[in-house]
Scaffold this active site. Sequence first.
Site, mmCIF file in Angstrom:
data_model
loop_
_atom_site.group_PDB
_atom_site.id
_atom_site.type_symbol
_atom_site.label_atom_id
_atom_site.label_comp_id
_atom_site.label_asym_id
_atom_site.label_seq_id
_atom_site.Cartn_x
_atom_site.Cartn_y
_atom_site.Cartn_z
ATOM 1 N N ILE A 146 93.411 21.057 21.358
ATOM 2 C CA ILE A 146 92.027 21.121 21.834
ATOM 3 C C ILE A 146 91.387 19.732 21.813
ATOM 4 O O ILE A 146 90.784 19.294 22.794
ATOM 5 C CB ILE A 146 91.215 22.114 20.991
ATOM 6 C CG1 ILE A 146 91.713 23.545 21.255
ATOM 7 C CG2 ILE A 146 89.726 22.002 21.306
ATOM 8 C CD1 ILE A 146 91.102 24.585 20.355
ATOM 9 N N ARG A 225 84.927 25.199 13.487
ATOM 10 C CA ARG A 225 84.602 26.317 12.605
ATOM 11 C C ARG A 225 83.316 26.017 11.855
ATOM 12 O O ARG A 225 83.081 24.889 11.403
ATOM 13 C CB ARG A 225 85.750 26.574 11.618
ATOM 14 C CG ARG A 225 86.943 27.290 12.252
ATOM 15 C CD ARG A 225 86.583 28.720 12.639
ATOM 16 N NE ARG A 225 87.686 29.453 13.240
ATOM 17 C CZ ARG A 225 87.884 29.562 14.559
ATOM 18 N NH1 ARG A 225 87.068 28.940 15.396
ATOM 19 N NH2 ARG A 225 88.886 30.281 15.029
ATOM 20 N N GLU A 254 77.916 34.259 11.223
ATOM 21 C CA GLU A 254 77.842 34.721 12.609
ATOM 22 C C GLU A 254 77.849 36.247 12.631
ATOM 23 O O GLU A 254 78.694 36.854 11.975
ATOM 24 C CB GLU A 254 79.032 34.175 13.410
ATOM 25 C CG GLU A 254 79.047 32.669 13.530
ATOM 26 C CD GLU A 254 80.241 32.140 14.325
ATOM 27 O OE1 GLU A 254 80.992 32.966 14.902
ATOM 28 O OE2 GLU A 254 80.433 30.920 14.358
ATOM 29 N N HIS A 273 79.142 31.229 19.821
ATOM 30 C CA HIS A 273 80.605 31.151 19.719
ATOM 31 C C HIS A 273 81.271 31.488 21.055
ATOM 32 O O HIS A 273 82.164 32.344 21.135
ATOM 33 C CB HIS A 273 81.100 32.096 18.625
ATOM 34 C CG HIS A 273 82.405 31.665 18.019
ATOM 35 N ND1 HIS A 273 82.726 31.835 16.696
ATOM 36 C CD2 HIS A 273 83.499 31.055 18.575
ATOM 37 C CE1 HIS A 273 83.940 31.380 16.448
ATOM 38 N NE2 HIS A 273 84.431 30.894 17.577
#
Length: 310
Positions: A146, A225, A254, A273
Amino acid sequence: MNIHNILVAGSYEKEFQEQLPAKTPQSFRFKQVDDITEEDLSWADAYVGSKPCRGFRLDDMKWVHSFNAGVNNYLEIDGWEEHEILLTRTVCSFGKRISEYCLSYVLRDLQDHHYFEGKQREKKWAPKTPQMMKDQTIVIYGTGEIGQEAAKVFSSFGSAVYGVSQSGKPKEYFKRVVKTSSASTLAARADWIISTLPLTKETSKLFNREFFSHLNGAVFINVGRGHTVDEQSLIEALNSKKVRYAVLDVLETEPLPETSELWGRDDIIITPHISAVTELNEAISCFLDTLKRIENNDAIPNRVDFLKGY
């Protein structure tokens, strides 16, 4: 490794059937995660899903595949190495999705969207020269798939892109990669800090008061995260202008509670998210590719390293 019985946590039988070969030696059982029983777990030698079910145990498992890129919810369970269980994760278009997400906020800022929207409401003709990507220094924490994809995108615009990782190992598209332990000088020069980090023992609360003290007005973007950030330290850094503003797609809790003071701040942008939503078809495709590699005894690039935590 011989896999015979695969338990899928989710009612995805139709979607699986669309991609499964006409003949497959494995038996599949599809159950909603809350409906999985001890009998289901005893039957299965492989488990596929976004999270462990209630009462999940490793005793009878040979392989667990996460539909997500992050596996910290699985690693909270002890005994992976002891039971010699293979843990794999989904690797698909996350890098491209996250890169586009980050790019959108960088361009929004450099092109002064907020400023010009305000002037339009005021009916004022007020020229202002936008900044350019080539003049930006971007420091990306996490140089895996990523982070590397994000570096590729930003470097293509001429930005100076640096990486931070545990090893400091050089990676393509980064001008330089340094170890986390020696990144403070680099962070001090950053216009943008982007975190793509997974949650591990080493990254938990990595972005704390000490970290933010080295910044000089950088924008902080977290697409990794939520628990890698000490949110109170971030608030203090925003108040002191060490951080110009923050873009948070992941948070400690969350969904974010309505009572959180993060909601009301003009210097924080919150998204729920969504920077790398897992598309089910992609997740299934990754799972089937991994299954094929297991059957053929091929290398498994999405295998989780238990020491690293990803």
